[in-house]
Design a protein around this motif. Structure first.
Motif, PDB file in Angstrom:
ATOM      1  N   GLN B 184      17.702-103.225  78.019  1.00 42.43           N
ATOM      2  CA  GLN B 184      19.098-103.394  78.396  1.00 42.43           C
ATOM      3  C   GLN B 184      19.849-102.208  77.790  1.00 42.43           C
ATOM      4  O   GLN B 184      19.860-102.038  76.572  1.00 42.43           O
ATOM      5  CB  GLN B 184      19.648-104.713  77.860  1.00 42.43           C
ATOM      6  N   LEU B 194      27.072-104.831  73.978  1.00 50.86           N
ATOM      7  CA  LEU B 194      27.096-104.013  75.181  1.00 50.86           C
ATOM      8  C   LEU B 194      28.288-104.416  76.043  1.00 50.86           C
ATOM      9  O   LEU B 194      28.550-105.611  76.236  1.00 50.86           O
ATOM     10  CB  LEU B 194      25.802-104.191  75.971  1.00 50.86           C
ATOM     11  N   PRO B 196      29.948-105.079  79.344  1.00 50.82           N
ATOM     12  CA  PRO B 196      29.390-105.396  80.664  1.00 50.82           C
ATOM     13  C   PRO B 196      29.935-104.504  81.785  1.00 50.82           C
ATOM     14  O   PRO B 196      29.271-104.280  82.774  1.00 50.82           O
ATOM     15  CB  PRO B 196      29.799-106.848  80.895  1.00 50.82           C
ATOM     16  N   PHE B 202      19.601-102.843  83.352  1.00 47.32           N
ATOM     17  CA  PHE B 202      18.827-103.973  82.832  1.00 47.32           C
ATOM     18  C   PHE B 202      17.465-104.012  83.514  1.00 47.32           C
ATOM     19  O   PHE B 202      17.372-104.132  84.731  1.00 47.32           O
ATOM     20  CB  PHE B 202      19.570-105.293  83.070  1.00 47.32           C
TER      21      PHE B 202
END
Lengths: 165, 576
Positions: B184, B194, B196, B202
């Motif tokens: 990821q 992280l 988004p 991913f």
């Protein structure tokens, strides 16, 4: 600019006399552009916040999925531990079961026997390794060696093929 | 005036020099080291999290779980950012079963990071994660678990804390079981999470496949229990058992005693990790007479109904070979050579074969080479041939009855299986099926070569059955024709052989006419009796009796009557 030009200082006149004064159509155009930009901006922000929220939700669901998988694996493990053979044997002994001492098989007359040929569930694979090739790998006795062996056997008083009777 | 000009020029020069230094530094940062700084900056914002893949499970042939991964959590804290250490300590104390004060001291320490407790159960770790407390960390960690405890430890192997498999199936199939880790990647927030919305990537982890073994855990359980019982009963040092399907080479059980618990491998001695059935090399002794007799029959130097003169000794290459009882047995049938386990008899067969043919047959049966079973740390054994500098003429004689040759239990099991399987030497294997999602790979039995003809194999089987009957062997299983041979090998020590200690063994198969099972029993250094016939043979019988019931192998008379009835029914059905 000529000297007899009249300059009015009244605000209405000043505005009217501004050289870059916009026409009504131009103003409408500006307002439309502004509206479009605002709309695009609003759409972008709405979309971005939706994407962010969805991404967080995906992360949460992914995490939840992992946890459920782990919990499932833990339950499978627990079942396997409960089914462990030493545990079953201990429990069976506690319940009064004993290992079988003598097994008697009884042949049942006219028991229906399937006439279908039993097919094995596997297929044997032959590797490329013939016996002849393999024998070649080991040195074979030559003609002279055979004669020598026979001679030695004769001297020793035994027959080379004495064992074959 | 001149002085003022001088001062101005001096200041201008200093400023120009300073300016040049600044420009030079800017050029260095912006042009020369641009890439380094750009990467550095990117690393500050970008983050990559490797998601470990779940290690594949190991199951037996019936689907029972033998090895799987369990998630545990390591709990730690970043004391500086914990807002309510008092309340957090209260909650953690009950959950982690730790003194409240100890936790409070950790949570109020001045260090940036402090461990709280490792290897806590999954449920507790998930509860802590559910609190979502800033500064409290719960890191998941995979732990390999073997629900059957020490059952099959030797063929399973174990996995260390770093997720690396060692020994057995875990070691041999380590790369496959590991799967592929996921990833990821994306922009990181100041809190280390992280973002988004940023550019992210991913890649989901791919779990390792599930391995279904040829092992039957019921058979394994019987083999291990009886082996342990035998080692203790006969005062032996150790022992091993191999149970194999002669027709396929599939291993049904592999037991070694003493063993260890792979769940707690750290507390066991390292020497226990190695699988004795594939790694340990030993002199097979009289069990090896099966191979010599097979070679003699196949080459035609002996007839299975023939006789041989046993004068009590024979000299081969300057070395005199005696029988185990130091007696002469006179004219004996070939079957009696096996029944009485006469060294002189098989030595004569080896001499008649000649060194080249004898060693050709040894190689045909797979000695001196790896069986290539899919298990780690396999030993090839030692077979000296006339091509080797250290081979001596006398080796021909001693090798014929299993002395001066080193084999592994799985080699002997495979060789005797070849006799049981119409002379076909099968490759032993332990993984039956590999299941990876929807994909499934079935491992097929592999014939290595025709070691002897089917006719030879059948004749030898009859001789082995008869030999056991004549010798009233303790291996005989009521209701079944058993073919097999005992072995009592002396144990080599520097300068010769140990005067008293032996390695007792028995290799046999049943039902002799349609072999379903091959069982090899090895009892190392028994003290109550040194003979294989009194230690390994009865152990074979105990295992075989139970396995016949467990695997539903019908007694000979029932099978024969069923076959006759089946033929009769078939005849009736075919009548017009």
């Amino acid at each position: 600019m000529s000297s007899n030009t009249m300059i009015s200082l009244r605000p209405a006149n000043v505005i009217r006399q501004i050289p870059w004064r916009l026409g009504s159509k131009t103003a409408l155009g500006f307002i439309l552009i502004l509206a479009i930009f605002s709309l695009v901006g609003w759409l972008y922000l709405t979309n971005a916040s939706t994407v962010t929220a969805t991404s967080y939700r995906i992360d949460e669901l992914r995490f939840e999925l992992d946890q459920l998988r782990n919990q499932n694996a833990a339950l499978i493990l627990e079942i396997a531990e409960l089914e462990a053979l030493d545990r079953i044997e201990t429990r069976a002994t506690e319940l009064g079961y004993r290992p079988i001492a003598d097994v008697q098989y009884i042949a049942v007359d006219n028991y229906p026997i399937s006439q279908e040929p039993v097919e094995s569930n596997y297929q044997v694979v032959y590797v490329e390794n013939s016996v002849d090739d393999y024998i070649d790998d080991v040195e074979q006795p030559g003609w002279w060696q055979v004669k020598l062996d026979t001679l030695v056997a004769w001297f020793e008083g035994r027959d080379v093929d004495v064992l074959t009777r | 005036m001149e002085q003022a000009k001088y001062r101005i020029y001096t200041i201008m020069a200093i400023m120009s020099a300073a300016g040049l230094v600044l420009i030079g530094q800017l050029v260095r940062w912006q042009v020369i080291e641009h890439h380094r700084f750009a990467t550095w900056a990117e690393e500050e914002h970008q983050d990559e999290v490797v998601i470990p893949a779940r290690r594949g499970e190991i199951r037996d042939r019936t689907g029972h779980l033998l090895a799987t991964d369990l998630i545990e959590y390591d709990i730690s804290a970043s004391p500086k950012i914990i807002a309510d250490p008092d309340g957090t300590a209260d909650r953690l104390a009950t959950l982690l079963d730790m003194p409240r004060n100890e936790i409070y001291q950790i949570l109020t320490s001045k260090k940036a990071w402090m461990p709280l407790k490792n290897n806590v159960p999954q449920s507790i770790g998930e509860t802590i994660l559910g609190w979502d407390t800033v500064g409290l960390l719960a890191e998941p960690r995979s732990k390999r678990v073997y629900p059957e405890g020490d059952l099959g430890a030797h063929f399973l192997g174990f996995v260390n804390n770093n997720g690396n498999g060692f020994y057995g199936v875990e070691g041999y199939y380590d790369n496959m079981l590991n799967g592929s880790p996921g990833l990821q990647a994306g922009e990181r927030s100041p809190f280390g999470d992280l973002i988004p919305l940023g550019v992210s990537r991913f890649v989901p982890p791919v779990s390792g496949p599930t391995l279904y073994l040829t092992i039957d855990r019921g058979v394994q359980y019987v083999a291990e229990r009886e082996l342990e019982d035998a080692v203790l009963r006969y005062g032996a040092q150790s022992g091993s058992v191999v149970v194999m399907q002669p027709k396929t080479g599939a291993i049904l059980a592999m037991a070694g005693y003493p063993s260890y618990d792979p769940n707690n491998y750290g507390v066991s001695n390292e020497y226990l990790f190695s699988n004795p059935t594939v790694s340990e090399q030993y002199e097979p002794g009289s069990v090896f007479k099966i191979v010599t007799m097979a070679a003699g029959l196949d080459a035609g130097v002996v007839g299975h109904l023939g006789t041989i003169y046993d004068g009590g000794s024979i000299e081969v290459g300057g070395r005199v070979i005696y029988n185990w009882d130091r007696k002469s047995h006179g004219e004996v049938e070939m079957t009696d050579v096996l029944a009485k386990s006469l060294n002189v008899g098989v030595a004569q067969i080896a001499v008649a074969l000649g060194k080249d043919r004898f060693y050709t047959y040894m190689k045909r049966f797979g000695f001196g080479q790896l069986t290539e079973i899919d298990l780690g740390n396999e030993g090839p054994g030692t077979l000296k041939t006339p091509k080797d500098a250290n081979w001596h003429e006398s080796d021909l004689g001693t090798n014929s009855f299993g002395q001066g040759i080193a084999v592994t239990p799985v080699q002997i099991a495979a060789a005797v299986s070849a006799v049981a399987n119409d002379g076909l030497l099968m490759k032993p294997y332990i993984v039956q099926r590999i299941v990876d999602g929807d994909r499934q790979v079935e491992v097929q039995p592999t014939v290595i070569r025709q070691a002897v003809t089917a006719e030879t194999a059948h004749k030898l089987t009859d001789m082995l059955v008869e030999a056991l009957t004549r010798s009233e062997s303790a291996s005989l299983v009521p209701g079944y024709r058993v073919a097999g041979k005992t072995g009592t090998a002396e144990i080599p020590v520097p300068g010769g052989y140990h005067p008293t200690l032996t390695l007792a063994s028995f290799a046999g198969y049943l039902p002799a006419d349609d072999p379903e099972l091959l069982i090899l029993v090895i009892i190392d250094r028994p003290t109550s009796s040194r003979w294989g016939s009194e230690t390994a043979s009865p152990t074979f019988k105990r295992i075989a009796e139970q396995l016949a019931v467990l695997l539903n192998i019908l007694p000979d008379d029932i099978r024969e009557s069923a076959a006759i009835e089946g033929e009769a029914q078939l005849t009736l059905n075919n009548e017009p």
